[in-house]
Structure formats: C-alpha cells, structure tokens
Design a protein around this motif. Structure first.
Motif, mmCIF file in Angstrom:
data_model
loop_
_atom_site.group_PDB
_atom_site.id
_atom_site.type_symbol
_atom_site.label_atom_id
_atom_site.label_comp_id
_atom_site.label_asym_id
_atom_site.label_seq_id
_atom_site.Cartn_x
_atom_site.Cartn_y
_atom_site.Cartn_z
ATOM 1 N N PHE A 1 0.848 -1.184 0.000
ATOM 2 C CA PHE A 1 0.000 0.000 0.000
ATOM 3 C C PHE A 1 0.889 1.241 0.000
ATOM 4 N N ILE B 1 -4.829 7.479 1.732
ATOM 5 C CA ILE B 1 -6.179 6.992 1.991
ATOM 6 C C ILE B 1 -7.085 7.324 0.812
ATOM 7 N N GLN B 2 -7.816 6.317 0.333
ATOM 8 C CA GLN B 2 -8.678 6.509 -0.843
ATOM 9 C C GLN B 2 -10.092 6.932 -0.478
ATOM 10 N N GLU C 1 -7.791 1.727 1.860
ATOM 11 C CA GLU C 1 -6.949 1.835 0.666
ATOM 12 C C GLU C 1 -6.868 0.460 0.023
#
Length: 204
Positions: free
Chosen positions: A2, A6-7, A85
């Motif tokens: 990752f 943050i998505q 994420e």
C-alpha cells in the motif's frame, strides 16, 4: 503493498464475532470497488485484510485472533467509519511511502491541538516502540502515511492539513482513542540492525 494514501472513508455495516475470529462487512462509497475480487487485499485502518465476500457495495473480511489482538479492529462496531486503501498496482504513483498493512502496535491519542486551519495530534506508543520514532521520519497511522513532527519520549505528533482531515477519519479522533501504527520498514530495519551490532548500547 500500500502507499499510505487513503482513498476514502468506509462504514462498518456489521460485525459477527466467533471464537478467535470476527467477520466484518464494510460498506464502501460508490465506484471504489471496480474490479474487486474475492482474495483481494484492502487496508482497513491500515490493516491488510483479505476480501472474503461481497454484497453490493459491502465487502466481507475475516479478522483472526492475532489481528484482533494487535490492532484496533476488535473495537469496531456497526456505524464506525474507517480509512481504506486498496492494494497498490505496479505503475501506481507512490504518494506516501510503501506500507505492508502489517500493524506493529497501537498508539493512544493524548492531546489534540487545533490552531486556525491546522490540527496537531499527539500519540503515545508503548515503550518498546519509542526508539523507532524520529522527527521528520515516516509513520503510518490508521493506514495514512504521515511525517512525524516532534518526538518526546514515547510521544510523537503529526500535523494535519484540512484536506487530510476531510479525506480520513482523523477528525473523529478524541483523546483516549487508539490508532493502528505501522513503523516505516526502512527505519525498522536500520534501528534493529544497529541494535544487533550493539550500537544501541551506551558506551561503557
């Protein structure tokens, strides 16, 4: 792997607890589950979990006993917001720093400072993890790649801009809350290597 960017914010839909295992169903915002498959990896508050089921915009995840012990996932209840994420793909931009999604410890929020257009959060880690904290070093808090500001013993702070607060769950944190911590792996390797070589011991 990752990136620590943050998505979005997802919401816990339900939690089913069994012996040594909890199954979480988490509801994601629209258009964030394109091409998701059973077996895919998603970081929930920084913890790498495997997708075990899907119902519309909800994904199911199994969290085993060790994961529940080492992270804050055991405290989640329906309605709680979480950072998420999806796993990085080859060629993706690395906007933060590389993360494994394997949580090392948790940290407690001990102070919140909110000057105009800023927010500073102070965290306290258990004593064995304090020697991995360095000013201007990387750290992941609830899955977000952040830069450490100041270090005072077992405590460190991070400075958050309004966009970070908008895109994550940090604005919901209160004093006493716990957050998942992943130490930067380069820092971890360097510190542990020096310790094995004896350089962490005071000169006699």
């Amino acid at each position: 792997m990752f990136t620590g960017i943050i998505q979005g914010i997802a919401t816990v839909d339900s939690v089913t607890s069994g012996t040594g295992l909890s199954t979480l169903f988490i509801r994601f915002p629209e258009h964030h589950l394109d091409n998701v498959v059973i077996g895919a990896s998603v970081a929930i508050n920084g913890t790498c979990l495997t997708v075990t089921g899907q119902e519309g915009n909800c994904l199911g995840f199994d969290a085993m006993q060790e994961t529940l012990r080492a992270t804050t996932l055991a405290t989640l209840v329906a309605g709680d917001p979480v950072n998420f994420e999806r796993a990085a793909r080859i060629g993706d931009e690395i906007g933060g720093h590389l993360l494994s999604g394997h949580i090392h410890t948790t940290a407690r929020v001990v102070a919140i400072e909110q000057p105009v257009n800023n927010c500073t959060l102070w965290f306290e880690v258990p004593d064995p993890w304090a020697h991995y904290l360095f000013g201007k070093g990387y750290i992941a808090v609830n899955g977000a790649s952040l830069t450490i500001g100041e270090v005072r013993g077992c405590r460190f702070n991070v400075h958050l801009i309004p966009e970070t607060l908008r895109a994550t769950t940090f604005s919901d944190l209160q004093i006493g809350d716990e957050a998942n911590i992943e130490i930067d792996h380069q820092t971890l390797t360097i510190v542990d290597t020096l310790a094995r070589l004896g350089y962490d011991r005071p000169a006699s």
